[in-house]
Design an enzyme around this catalytic site. Structure first.
Site, PDB file in Angstrom:
ATOM      1  N   HIS A 186       0.825  -1.204   0.000  1.00  0.00           N
ATOM      2  CA  HIS A 186       0.000   0.000   0.000  1.00  0.00           C
ATOM      3  C   HIS A 186       0.860   1.257   0.000  1.00  0.00           C
ATOM      4  CE1 HIS A 186      -3.756  -2.061   1.836  1.00  0.00           C
ATOM      5  NE2 HIS A 186      -3.703  -2.167   0.528  1.00  0.00           N
ATOM      6  N   GLU A 428       4.368 -16.139 -21.324  1.00  0.00           N
ATOM      7  CA  GLU A 428       5.180 -15.855 -20.137  1.00  0.00           C
ATOM      8  C   GLU A 428       5.918 -17.091 -19.644  1.00  0.00           C
ATOM      9  OE1 GLU A 428       2.696 -14.396 -16.927  1.00  0.00           O
ATOM     10  OE2 GLU A 428       1.070 -15.776 -17.415  1.00  0.00           O
ATOM     11  N   ASP A 452       7.071 -12.827 -15.649  1.00  0.00           N
ATOM     12  CA  ASP A 452       7.187 -14.275 -15.498  1.00  0.00           C
ATOM     13  C   ASP A 452       8.117 -14.879 -16.550  1.00  0.00           C
ATOM     14  OD1 ASP A 452       5.832 -15.166 -13.200  1.00  0.00           O
ATOM     15  OD2 ASP A 452       3.923 -14.650 -14.126  1.00  0.00           O
ATOM     16  N   CYS A 499       2.896  -6.781 -21.569  1.00  0.00           N
ATOM     17  CA  CYS A 499       2.268  -6.174 -20.394  1.00  0.00           C
ATOM     18  C   CYS A 499       3.120  -6.345 -19.145  1.00  0.00           C
ATOM     19  CB  CYS A 499       0.862  -6.732 -20.182  1.00  0.00           C
ATOM     20  SG  CYS A 499       0.831  -8.521 -20.030  1.00  0.00           S
TER      21      CYS A 499
HETATM   22  C1  PEP Z   1       3.964 -10.906 -16.198  1.00  0.00           C
HETATM   23  O1  PEP Z   1       4.192 -12.028 -15.753  1.00  0.00           O
HETATM   24  O2  PEP Z   1       4.773 -10.270 -16.888  1.00  0.00           O
HETATM   25  C2  PEP Z   1       2.697 -10.224 -15.909  1.00  0.00           C
HETATM   26  C3  PEP Z   1       2.366  -9.094 -16.498  1.00  0.00           C
HETATM   27  O3  PEP Z   1       1.852 -10.783 -15.013  1.00  0.00           O
HETATM   28  P1  PEP Z   1       2.044 -10.795 -13.434  1.00  0.00           P
HETATM   29  O4  PEP Z   1       3.094  -9.770 -13.088  1.00  0.00           O
HETATM   30  O5  PEP Z   1       0.697 -10.473 -12.890  1.00  0.00           O
HETATM   31  O6  PEP Z   1       2.468 -12.197 -13.169  1.00  0.00           O
HETATM   32 MG    MG Z   2       2.615 -13.333 -15.005  1.00  0.00          MG
END
Ligand code: PEP
Ligand code: MG
Length: 567
Positions: A186, A428, A452, A499
């Site tokens: 937070h 990923e 990941d 992402c």
């Molecule tokens: C990732 O693995 O890059 C991703 C965007 O998902 P998370 O960080 O939620 O695992």
């Molecule tokens: Mg991920």
């Protein structure tokens, strides 16, 4: 120099004010008039509610709904019938309200701690905060007034709780240093929302400093200097001025297309964890949502969110984005993301275990509910479904099969949905990368999850500090994988996005331009900076740099090259 984690970017120099959230002392005493003691407790709960609601309301105007909701969550936690029953029955057995309340809090804290789960650890912070503030009310101890700190203050605290942060006058606080907290705590989220530089997880900081001591905070590198000399102060102030100027200059990118210096257009989306955050994506000029992490909806609830609840959340995100793309990832449970009411058992290797699409496909009832909610919400905007942690073609085929069945169901019920809803795969894992050509035949789009992908490619736990030197997207293995995935998507004619955090990395962006990434999805506050970096490179310049980077042998060489070329 002391080291921690950069929780909120920026530089600040100022005088330390220690915010102690130590709980007030009181004497445990037996009570005879237990009715009166229960009434005293009830009055304290009422006072807590009034105070907290007022803080939440003032925060709503300053840093957004989500942060205010954290405080409102405190009221709910305190007024939880289970909590109330335990406290009142302890008082009725002859214990004073302070001790009765504290022992109930301890019980909850122990329960949350025993799970070892990061999100429930956050509940521990919440519970500690509630305990201290309730004890202050019960013992008539004056509350810390963070709103009164003078201009040029560096706040130092063990942890910065949401209730403390509510009072922060942004213009008075130049930096924050805490002993605990990570990038997703937070304190980090709030510091970023307030745009105050913050360094978190500095072990022992509270006992290292005293009020009035000077400190220089570097929220980019995650370091601070205690008692900086004149030259160090000067250097920090220069960095601060440069940083602020850069931030201000970013407004020139507002309302502009996202394109390279030679006019190659790409898409720039934002990552969100709940539908309210879509508003921030809009206000930061994001062109869509590239990742809605739906697990936060599930983590924030005490039982499985119903299809209706989910439908409302997805519809809200779609409506907020007004026809722009909203890529919604189906439940990514497991690994480091536990959802207690799902009753997942502890595993030896949770990151390699029963998680994400693997879990969903074996809990079809639950998954059907989420997919139905997504389909129904697709009638209200450009919703796209994304499947996480795919490692083989069967997984995406099964999801698509389920969707087909659900579409027939919705047809029979006469409900509206987008029959051509795009279904994408999150790439990923090394397996998904290696079979990207096969997956591309089944998927409408790819989105590369570098957080990941780096973890699994390098076989390095993304949260383990001991091996964090290996956790880098500049590793030649990771770079090759990213390039390969984008090429496979291009070959098949499907768009490829990213992402993971790497999409906002200014050092990596020229390589992503060169590889031909179609869509970048970053946190809302990084949208303009990312657009700015993309605008500084031509495709030809990016190609030259990418060729050099790919010819290098080590991560350090790659990073040095990219850092030297940073724009
Ligand atoms: C990732 O693995 O890059 C991703 C965007 O998902 P998370 O960080 O939620 O695992
Ligand atoms: Mg991920």
């Amino acid at each position: 120099m002391v080291k921690g984690i950069g929780g909120s970017a920026g530089y600040g120099v100022g005088k330390i004010v220690i915010i102690s959230n130590a709980k007030p002392e009181y004497t445990v005493r037996p009570v005879k008039d237990t009715e009166a003691e229960v009434k005293r407790y009830e009055d304290a709960v009422e006072a807590f509610e009034a105070k907290t609601q007022a803080m939440a309301d003032s925060m709503r105007g300053k840093v957004g709904d989500h942060n205010a909701e954290i405080l409102e969550g405190h009221i709910l936690l305190l007024k939880d019938p289970g909590m109330e029953e335990i406290v009142k029955s302890t008082i009725k057995s002859g214990t004073c309200a302070e001790a009765a309340f504290e022992s109930a809090c301890d019980m909850f804290i122990q329960m949350f701690q025993s799970t070892g789960d990061e999100l429930l650890q956050q509940r521990v912070t919440d519970m500690n905060d509630i305990r201290t503030r309730m004890l202050k009310i019960l013992t008539n101890t004056p509350d810390i007034n963070i709103a009164d700190v003078p201009e040029g203050t560096v706040l130092v605290a063990e942890d910065l709780t949401p209730s403390m942060t509510a009072g922060i006058v942004k213009e008075h606080v130049t930096g924050i240093i805490t002993e605990v907290g990570g990038k997703t705590s937070h304190s980090a989220i709030l510091a970023r929302a307030l745009q105050i530089p913050a360094v978190l997880s500095v072990s022992g900081i509270v006992s290292m400093v005293h009020d009035g001591m000077e400190a220089a905070v570097d929220g980019v590198a995650g370091t601070c200097i205690l008692e900086p000399d004149e030259a160090e102060k000067e250097a920090y102030l220069t960095k601060r001025a440069d940083f602020l100027r850069e931030q201000e200059m970013l407004v020139i990118y507002k309302g502009k297309d996202t394109q390279t210096a030679d006019g190659c257009k790409v898409e720039l989306f934002g990552n969100i964890g709940n539908p309210d955050e879509a508003e921030q994506v809009v206000s930061c000029d994001g062109e869509g949502v590239g990742l809605f992490r739906t697990e936060f909806l599930f983590m924030g609830a005490s039982s499985l969110p119903s299809e209706e609840d989910q439908f409302a959340a997805y519809k809200k995100a779609a409506e907020t984005m007004q026809g722009k793309a909203v890529i919604i990832r189906t439940l990514d449970v497991g690994g480091d993301k536990d959802i207690p009411y799902l009753g997942l058992t502890k595993e030896d290797n949770p990151f390699l275990g029963y998680r994400a699409v693997r879990y969903c496909l074996q809990h079809e009832e639950m998954y059907r509910g989420q997919l139905r909610a997504l389909l129904r919400a697709s009638a209200f905007g450009d919703i796209r479904i994304m499947v996480p942690l795919v490692t083989c073609v069967e997984e995406i085929r099964q999801v698509k099969e389920l969707l087909k069945e659900l579409m027939s169901e919705l047809d029979a019920e006469g409900r509206k949905y987008n029959k051509d809803i795009p279904v994408g795969v999150m790439i990923e894992t090394p397996a998904a990368s290696l079979i990207a050509d096969l997956l591309a035949k089944e998927a409408d789009f790819f989105s590369i999850g570098t957080n990941d992908l780096t973890q699994y490619t390098m076989a390095v736990d993304r949260g383990n500090a001991k091996v964090s030197y290996l956790y880098s997207a500049y590793q030649p293995a990771v770079l090759r994988s990213i390039k390969h995935i984008i090429e496979a998507g291009k070959e098949a004619g499907i768009p490829v996005g990213m992402c993971g955090e790497a999409a906002a990395d200014p050092l990596l962006i020229p390589l992503l331009i060169s590889f031909g990434l179609d869509e970048y999805s970053v946190s809302a506050t990084s949208v303009l900076a990312t657009r700015g970096t993309i605008a500084k490179w031509t495709k030809a310049e990016a190609d030259v740099l990418a060729k050099k980077a790919l010819s290098l042998t080590t991560e350090q060489e790659v990073e040095a090259l990219l850092a030297g070329e940073k724009r």
